[in-house]
Motif scaffolding. Sequence first.
Motif, PDB file in Angstrom:
ATOM      1  N   THR A  16     -27.413  65.532  69.843  1.00 38.20           N
ATOM      2  CA  THR A  16     -28.172  66.211  68.801  1.00 38.20           C
ATOM      3  C   THR A  16     -27.429  67.483  68.401  1.00 38.20           C
ATOM      4  O   THR A  16     -26.340  67.763  68.902  1.00 38.20           O
ATOM      5  CB  THR A  16     -29.614  66.518  69.271  1.00 38.20           C
ATOM      6  OG1 THR A  16     -30.394  66.927  68.145  1.00 38.20           O
ATOM      7  CG2 THR A  16     -29.639  67.599  70.336  1.00 38.20           C
ATOM      8  N   ARG A  17     -28.037  68.264  67.509  1.00 35.70           N
ATOM      9  CA  ARG A  17     -27.395  69.509  67.082  1.00 35.70           C
ATOM     10  C   ARG A  17     -27.904  70.668  67.940  1.00 35.70           C
ATOM     11  O   ARG A  17     -28.969  70.599  68.554  1.00 35.70           O
ATOM     12  CB  ARG A  17     -27.675  69.781  65.613  1.00 35.70           C
ATOM     13  CG  ARG A  17     -29.149  69.913  65.270  1.00 35.70           C
ATOM     14  CD  ARG A  17     -29.362  70.032  63.777  1.00 35.70           C
ATOM     15  NE  ARG A  17     -30.795  70.026  63.450  1.00 35.70           N
ATOM     16  CZ  ARG A  17     -31.272  70.028  62.224  1.00 35.70           C
ATOM     17  NH1 ARG A  17     -30.439  70.043  61.200  1.00 35.70           N
ATOM     18  NH2 ARG A  17     -32.574  70.012  62.020  1.00 35.70           N
TER      19      ARG A  17
ATOM     20  N   THR B 212     -23.732  69.141  68.750  1.00 36.60           N
ATOM     21  CA  THR B 212     -22.749  69.163  67.688  1.00 36.60           C
ATOM     22  C   THR B 212     -23.375  69.765  66.436  1.00 36.60           C
ATOM     23  O   THR B 212     -24.462  70.342  66.490  1.00 36.60           O
ATOM     24  CB  THR B 212     -22.227  67.732  67.429  1.00 36.60           C
ATOM     25  OG1 THR B 212     -21.227  67.767  66.420  1.00 36.60           O
ATOM     26  CG2 THR B 212     -23.346  66.783  67.023  1.00 36.60           C
ATOM     27  N   ASP B 213     -22.700  69.642  65.291  1.00 37.54           N
ATOM     28  CA  ASP B 213     -23.245  70.194  64.054  1.00 37.54           C
ATOM     29  C   ASP B 213     -23.960  69.133  63.223  1.00 37.54           C
ATOM     30  O   ASP B 213     -24.412  69.407  62.115  1.00 37.54           O
ATOM     31  CB  ASP B 213     -22.140  70.864  63.230  1.00 37.54           C
ATOM     32  CG  ASP B 213     -20.963  69.941  62.960  1.00 37.54           C
ATOM     33  OD1 ASP B 213     -20.975  68.798  63.466  1.00 37.54           O
ATOM     34  OD2 ASP B 213     -20.030  70.351  62.248  1.00 37.54           O
TER      35      ASP B 213
ATOM     36  N   VAL C  55     -24.014  69.849  79.809  1.00 38.55           N
ATOM     37  CA  VAL C  55     -24.214  70.124  78.386  1.00 38.55           C
ATOM     38  C   VAL C  55     -22.865  70.412  77.760  1.00 38.55           C
ATOM     39  O   VAL C  55     -22.101  71.241  78.267  1.00 38.55           O
ATOM     40  CB  VAL C  55     -25.150  71.333  78.178  1.00 38.55           C
ATOM     41  CG1 VAL C  55     -25.320  71.627  76.693  1.00 38.55           C
ATOM     42  CG2 VAL C  55     -26.503  71.084  78.838  1.00 38.55           C
ATOM     43  N   LYS C  56     -22.570  69.733  76.668  1.00 44.54           N
ATOM     44  CA  LYS C  56     -21.337  69.997  75.938  1.00 44.54           C
ATOM     45  C   LYS C  56     -21.669  70.555  74.563  1.00 44.54           C
ATOM     46  O   LYS C  56     -22.511  70.016  73.842  1.00 44.54           O
ATOM     47  CB  LYS C  56     -20.508  68.718  75.795  1.00 44.54           C
ATOM     48  CG  LYS C  56     -19.157  68.936  75.099  1.00 44.54           C
ATOM     49  CD  LYS C  56     -19.209  68.691  73.612  1.00 44.54           C
ATOM     50  CE  LYS C  56     -17.860  68.980  72.943  1.00 44.54           C
ATOM     51  NZ  LYS C  56     -17.886  68.690  71.489  1.00 44.54           N
ATOM     52  N   VAL C  57     -21.022  71.640  74.181  1.00 47.56           N
ATOM     53  CA  VAL C  57     -21.230  72.219  72.854  1.00 47.56           C
ATOM     54  C   VAL C  57     -19.884  72.317  72.158  1.00 47.56           C
ATOM     55  O   VAL C  57     -18.874  72.709  72.748  1.00 47.56           O
ATOM     56  CB  VAL C  57     -21.923  73.607  72.951  1.00 47.56           C
ATOM     57  CG1 VAL C  57     -21.088  74.602  73.735  1.00 47.56           C
ATOM     58  CG2 VAL C  57     -22.263  74.130  71.565  1.00 47.56           C
TER      59      VAL C  57
ATOM     60  N   ALA D  38     -13.385  71.954  60.423  1.00 46.64           N
ATOM     61  CA  ALA D  38     -12.047  72.537  60.335  1.00 46.64           C
ATOM     62  C   ALA D  38     -11.621  73.179  61.637  1.00 46.64           C
ATOM     63  O   ALA D  38     -10.473  73.571  61.787  1.00 46.64           O
ATOM     64  CB  ALA D  38     -12.020  73.578  59.217  1.00 46.64           C
ATOM     65  N   VAL D  39     -12.539  73.317  62.585  1.00 48.95           N
ATOM     66  CA  VAL D  39     -12.210  74.015  63.824  1.00 48.95           C
ATOM     67  C   VAL D  39     -12.265  73.104  65.032  1.00 48.95           C
ATOM     68  O   VAL D  39     -11.773  73.446  66.104  1.00 48.95           O
ATOM     69  CB  VAL D  39     -13.147  75.222  64.066  1.00 48.95           C
ATOM     70  CG1 VAL D  39     -12.977  76.231  62.961  1.00 48.95           C
ATOM     71  CG2 VAL D  39     -14.602  74.782  64.178  1.00 48.95           C
ATOM     72  N   GLY D  40     -12.861  71.936  64.929  1.00 50.04           N
ATOM     73  CA  GLY D  40     -13.002  71.048  66.068  1.00 50.04           C
ATOM     74  C   GLY D  40     -11.925  69.989  66.092  1.00 50.04           C
ATOM     75  O   GLY D  40     -11.164  69.807  65.155  1.00 50.04           O
ATOM     76  N   SER D  41     -11.862  69.247  67.228  1.00 50.51           N
ATOM     77  CA  SER D  41     -10.881  68.171  67.357  1.00 50.51           C
ATOM     78  C   SER D  41     -11.556  66.836  67.585  1.00 50.51           C
ATOM     79  O   SER D  41     -10.890  65.816  67.612  1.00 50.51           O
ATOM     80  CB  SER D  41      -9.920  68.455  68.521  1.00 50.51           C
ATOM     81  OG  SER D  41     -10.630  68.516  69.744  1.00 50.51           O
ATOM     82  N   GLY D  42     -12.877  66.846  67.770  1.00 48.99           N
ATOM     83  CA  GLY D  42     -13.572  65.599  68.048  1.00 48.99           C
ATOM     84  C   GLY D  42     -14.178  65.015  66.792  1.00 48.99           C
ATOM     85  O   GLY D  42     -13.685  65.153  65.694  1.00 48.99           O
TER      86      GLY D  42
END
Length: 378
Positions: A247-248, A183-184, A22-24, A221-225
Amino acid sequence: MASAATAVGLRADVGRARRLVVKVGSSSLTSGQGGHLDLGALTALVEVLAARRADGAQVVLVSSGAIAAGLGPLGLDRRPTDLATQQAAASVGQGALVAAYQAAFARHGLTVGQVLLTADDTTRRAHYTNARRTLERLLELGVVPIVNENDTVATHEIRFGDNDRLAALVADLVGADGLLLLTDVDALYDGPPSRAGSRRVPFVATTRDLEAVTIGGTGSAVGSGGMVTKVEAAGIAGAAGIPTLLTRLADVEAALAGADVGTVFAPAAATRASRKRWLAHATTARGTLVLDDGAVAALTQRRTSLLPAGITAVTGSFAAGDPVDLCAADGTVIARGLVTYASGELPRLLGRTTRDLARELGPAYQREVVHRDDLVVL
């Protein structure tokens, strides 16, 4: 109907995976301003993952958030652009991130183990196999590994750049049955989600399904992907035969219950051998060899080794054993392989036959520049 049935089956496969990665993302775990951990979101995620562990599944969590968690304590209002400040924020934030996970999982009687990786750990074969042994042992011991990029020491040249690719590589590394990307954004859309008329893409069977999809970059503004990296991650996992569900975070429980949320990506019908996948996806090229048309045809059609006679130019600085990209004259990367010569040795060998080189320089030079067993056509 067949594709719908396949999508339903793949959603169920991810939901009941006995070994799940799981990646968050950072934006899912931090406050709206991005400067502090959202403990409510983190706790909600842990609740779901702990339930999966209670059902007998093994879970590996690839978690972003270290840099974002360090912004508030450092008085920064957004993700810094320079590497040194990013690393300082990661140094401050990583401890807070893991401490939060330790406390949340401990409430369910579970132990976590921190695993920090750089791209070099998956580029170097010895590092790669050692990382796999470590993760396997943690899972055998009942530990939930918390994996993140080692932002405090990674350089620009050896960074993953995002944890989506890292999660896909970890999924392959541990032989996962499913990859869940949180993700968001609730799913992949055929256009910008904010644009009227954009529709959710519930199922991606092959890359052809993406031809009509406009994929955007990071909106955080906080992520790199961004969505691009998530689609790429699904492709890496798919090459290893692993289905991916995107999904979110708010829909994680429904996603693991097999509900029709997010986007599910089918794995490839045929997969490469593990070593070939490692060369294609886990390595970062340290240089480039430009090939003539004859060498391109020999590699791509006859699957031969690469000899000095077919190389026209060398760029980059690399040692023997490093991965390099093999390019056609127009710059198109056609393969990647492990080179048997250092970059400083190659220029005087270009365009010459191994027989001539052996006669002039000795029998040690009667060898391939890249052996076909150490080469993957891309």
